[in-house]
Scaffold this motif. Sequence first.
Motif, short mmCIF file in Angstrom:
data_model
loop_
_atom_site.label_atom_id
_atom_site.label_comp_id
_atom_site.label_asym_id
_atom_site.label_seq_id
_atom_site.Cartn_x
_atom_site.Cartn_y
_atom_site.Cartn_z
N TYR A 50 6.25 1.42 -51.17
CA TYR A 50 6.00 0.44 -51.59
C TYR A 50 6.02 0.32 -53.13
O TYR A 50 5.69 -0.75 -53.82
CB TYR A 50 4.82 -0.46 -50.89
CG TYR A 50 5.10 -0.39 -49.26
CD1 TYR A 50 6.24 -1.13 -48.36
CD2 TYR A 50 4.19 0.52 -48.67
CE1 TYR A 50 6.64 -0.81 -47.45
CE2 TYR A 50 4.04 0.27 -47.55
CZ TYR A 50 5.47 0.42 -46.51
OH TYR A 50 5.39 -0.56 -45.34
N GLU A 117 8.82 -4.14 -44.88
CA GLU A 117 9.00 -4.56 -45.88
C GLU A 117 9.42 -6.55 -46.35
O GLU A 117 10.19 -6.42 -46.17
CB GLU A 117 9.12 -3.73 -46.94
CG GLU A 117 9.31 -4.04 -48.32
CD GLU A 117 9.92 -3.08 -49.48
OE1 GLU A 117 9.47 -2.86 -49.86
OE2 GLU A 117 11.18 -2.75 -49.27
N PRO A 118 8.59 -7.14 -46.40
CA PRO A 118 9.45 -8.85 -46.88
C PRO A 118 10.06 -8.02 -48.58
O PRO A 118 9.88 -8.08 -49.40
CB PRO A 118 8.66 -9.27 -47.05
CG PRO A 118 6.87 -8.67 -46.54
CD PRO A 118 7.15 -7.03 -47.08
N SER A 121 8.75 -7.89 -52.09
CA SER A 121 7.31 -8.03 -52.01
C SER A 121 6.71 -6.71 -52.98
O SER A 121 5.21 -6.77 -53.29
CB SER A 121 6.51 -7.51 -50.74
OG SER A 121 7.48 -6.63 -50.07
N TRP A 122 7.78 -5.85 -53.65
CA TRP A 122 7.14 -5.30 -54.74
C TRP A 122 6.63 -6.51 -55.97
O TRP A 122 6.05 -6.05 -56.64
CB TRP A 122 8.07 -4.18 -54.73
CG TRP A 122 9.66 -4.60 -55.18
CD1 TRP A 122 10.46 -5.68 -55.10
CD2 TRP A 122 10.48 -5.55 -56.49
NE1 TRP A 122 11.42 -6.02 -55.17
CE2 TRP A 122 10.99 -5.78 -56.42
CE3 TRP A 122 9.52 -5.15 -58.24
CZ2 TRP A 122 11.75 -6.39 -58.13
CZ3 TRP A 122 9.91 -5.35 -59.19
CH2 TRP A 122 11.37 -6.11 -59.02
N GLU A 124 5.07 -8.50 -55.92
CA GLU A 124 3.38 -9.11 -56.27
C GLU A 124 2.31 -7.94 -56.14
O GLU A 124 0.90 -8.24 -56.00
CB GLU A 124 2.85 -9.87 -54.56
CG GLU A 124 4.03 -10.56 -54.16
CD GLU A 124 4.19 -11.33 -55.07
OE1 GLU A 124 4.99 -13.08 -55.57
OE2 GLU A 124 3.15 -12.47 -55.43
N HIS A 134 1.47 -1.75 -51.44
CA HIS A 134 2.75 -3.25 -50.73
C HIS A 134 1.67 -4.40 -50.69
O HIS A 134 0.62 -4.52 -50.31
CB HIS A 134 2.31 -2.46 -49.41
CG HIS A 134 3.52 -2.61 -48.72
ND1 HIS A 134 3.56 -2.79 -47.05
CD2 HIS A 134 3.91 -3.99 -48.50
CE1 HIS A 134 4.38 -3.40 -46.51
NE2 HIS A 134 4.92 -4.29 -47.37
N GLY A 136 1.68 -8.88 -50.67
CA GLY A 136 2.20 -9.37 -49.36
C GLY A 136 3.73 -10.32 -50.60
O GLY A 136 3.23 -10.37 -51.65
N GLN A 137 4.36 -11.08 -49.88
CA GLN A 137 5.41 -12.08 -50.19
C GLN A 137 4.39 -13.41 -49.98
O GLN A 137 4.21 -13.76 -49.36
CB GLN A 137 6.39 -11.70 -49.10
CG GLN A 137 7.74 -12.50 -49.77
CD GLN A 137 8.55 -12.61 -48.66
OE1 GLN A 137 8.51 -13.00 -47.64
NE2 GLN A 137 9.94 -13.32 -48.75
N HIS A 140 7.05 -15.59 -56.25
CA HIS A 140 8.37 -15.05 -57.50
C HIS A 140 8.60 -16.04 -58.84
O HIS A 140 9.20 -15.78 -59.10
CB HIS A 140 9.14 -14.17 -56.35
CG HIS A 140 8.87 -14.05 -55.52
ND1 HIS A 140 7.75 -12.57 -55.44
CD2 HIS A 140 9.33 -14.12 -54.31
CE1 HIS A 140 8.14 -12.52 -54.14
NE2 HIS A 140 8.61 -13.23 -53.25
#
Length: 233
Positions: A50, A117-118, A121-122, A124, A134, A136-137, A140
Amino acid sequence: MTRSRTNRTYWAAGTAVVLAALFAAGATFATADGSEDRGGSSASGTPALYSPDAGFARDMAVHHQQAVEMSFIVRDRTQDEPVRGLAYDIANTQANQRGMLLGWLDLWGLPKVVADEPPMSWMETDSSAGHDGHGGQGGHEGHVTKPGALMPGMATKEELDRLGAAGGRDAEVLYLQLMTEHHKGGVAMAQGCAKQCRTPAERALAQGMVEAQQSEMKLMADMLKQRGAAPRP
């Protein structure tokens, strides 16, 4: 003149690809420190599942694939050489970059798709995201995903259908508008990797994407103006 400007635009992207290829062999060991850390490095020094490095590679590969698809669509919907030339360059460059991103995932022994994996999300990831990075979404950096699209900048199925049904000037204008939006989302993602990714080759590739796509957005604004249109708000 337009073709010459397009070629200069892709020189920047091409340079990033070459740099990435030269350093790819060392990418696996770029962050080696013997343990997994909060930035997403595994014990072997490869990016973790992640991590921003892996998340960017997965998401940008999907993002690029749609740009290639849209470019092939418009190529068959118009005879305008500047638009066809731009579409060819985008398809060629982004297909090559996509192959490199997927190749890095193979090199790192990581999957190309992670079910839980949304998208995005990376981006964040921070020190509070947990040991595997990892997060959350959420928002951005102000870039919002429109309803029906997978990630910021990506077109919806309905928009792709409209592009496929259009022809001539209508197809050219819609393609340039959709690709401008696509590049805005892509630039935000690439800027995220340039800041967060730990693999030097991947950061170099991401920065090259930022510079090339920002230049292309200026070119596409000019092309839209020539057709009595403008980027969508």
